[in-house]
Scaffold this active site. Structure first.
Site, PDB file in Angstrom:
ATOM      1  N   ALA A   1      51.889  26.002  32.564  1.00 21.17           N
ATOM      2  CA  ALA A   1      51.837  27.405  32.231  1.00 21.17           C
ATOM      3  C   ALA A   1      51.099  28.374  32.425  1.00 21.17           C
ATOM      4  CB  ALA A   1      51.675  27.440  30.603  1.00 21.17           C
TER       5      ALA A   1
ATOM      6  N   LYS B   1      50.832  31.234  38.737  1.00 18.71           N
ATOM      7  CA  LYS B   1      51.760  31.162  40.059  1.00 18.71           C
ATOM      8  C   LYS B   1      52.328  32.608  40.064  1.00 18.71           C
ATOM      9  CE  LYS B   1      54.949  29.507  36.568  1.00 18.71           C
ATOM     10  NZ  LYS B   1      53.839  29.727  35.160  1.00 18.71           N
ATOM     11  N   SER B   2      52.674  33.365  38.762  1.00 22.96           N
ATOM     12  CA  SER B   2      53.146  35.320  38.792  1.00 22.96           C
ATOM     13  C   SER B   2      52.183  35.927  40.188  1.00 22.96           C
ATOM     14  CB  SER B   2      53.539  35.505  37.913  1.00 22.96           C
ATOM     15  OG  SER B   2      54.639  34.813  36.823  1.00 22.96           O
TER      16      SER B   2
ATOM     17  N   ARG C   1      51.609  44.289  38.025  1.00 21.05           N
ATOM     18  CA  ARG C   1      52.336  44.502  38.916  1.00 21.05           C
ATOM     19  C   ARG C   1      52.600  46.024  39.602  1.00 21.05           C
ATOM     20  NH1 ARG C   1      56.435  42.046  36.741  1.00 21.05           N
ATOM     21  NH2 ARG C   1      58.077  44.279  36.046  1.00 21.05           N
TER      22      ARG C   1
ATOM     23  N   HIS D   1      53.114  41.563  32.391  1.00 18.07           N
ATOM     24  CA  HIS D   1      53.366  41.166  34.043  1.00 18.07           C
ATOM     25  C   HIS D   1      53.431  42.355  34.240  1.00 18.07           C
ATOM     26  CE1 HIS D   1      54.056  37.262  34.169  1.00 18.07           C
ATOM     27  NE2 HIS D   1      53.364  37.093  33.072  1.00 18.07           N
TER      28      HIS D   1
ATOM     29  N   GLY E   1      54.436  25.762  39.247  1.00 15.18           N
ATOM     30  CA  GLY E   1      52.864  25.331  38.762  1.00 15.18           C
ATOM     31  C   GLY E   1      53.194  25.763  37.205  1.00 15.18           C
TER      32      GLY E   1
END
Length: 185
Positions: A21, A25-26, A64, A60, A19
């Site tokens: 920016a 996607k993450s 998570r 991130h 994908g």
């Protein structure tokens, strides 16, 4: 949207998530692990070179949450993937890894080939995140064109060994490849 095939810790499935920016996607890649029981390994390729990047890394990590073992691997992602055994692995992201390789003047083709050999032999599920950089204009300088070309070849090589490939746009997944459907029929 049809439900996604589950990520099973007992199967060796390679998934590539592409994908642009901030496409989601993450977040999408992380969502594949939501129902997965057992150990999860996060292979981080980012380096906190400035305050903005430090903030992205912290974002991130917070998203998570607990339940992840993290290995920082800016240059060698093949080794932690190989050593994970049947542990589920998320590699985020291939394009930052590529940037690191280029900055360190490491042969990108050899590193890509080595990663793909490891992926082909993996015992557990591996999800890899990468930017799709080839959808824009041709960059105006040689280094940017070299990066774009390497990224395109890297994504093609990983997609070739992957069981599933998704393209994420505006947070929505588009399935580009799914060999699990072929084998289920």
């Amino acid at each position: 949207m049809a439900p996604l095939p589950p990520l099973a810790s007992s199967s060796a499935s390679i998934i590539l998530v592409l994908g642009g920016a901030r496409s989601g996607k993450s977040r999408f890649a992380e969502s594949l692990f939501c129902e997965l029981q057992g150990h999860r390994l996060y292979v981080a390729t980012a380096q906190a070179g400035d305050e903005e990047m430090r903030e992205r890394i912290l974002e991130h990590q917070a998203r998570r949450g607990a339940g992840w073992r993290t290995i920082e691997a800016p240059l060698d992602i093949a080794t932690p993937v190989a050593e994970a055994g049947s542990e589920a692995v998320l590699v985020d992201c291939l394009t930052l890894w590529l940037s690191n390789l280029m900055a360190a003047e490491i042969d990108v083709g050899q590193a890509t080939d080595g990663l793909c050999r490891i992926l082909a032999k993996t015992n557990g599920p591996v999800v890899l995140v990468s930017n799709e950089t080839g959808l824009g204009i041709v960059p105006d300088n040689a280094l940017a064109r070299e990066f774009r070309d390497h990224a395109g070849r890297l994504n093609q090589a990983v997609a070739a060994v992957a069981d599933r490939v998704y393209f994420i746009a505006a947070g929505l997944p588009l399935t580009l490849k799914d060999t699990t459907k072929d084998s289920a029929a």
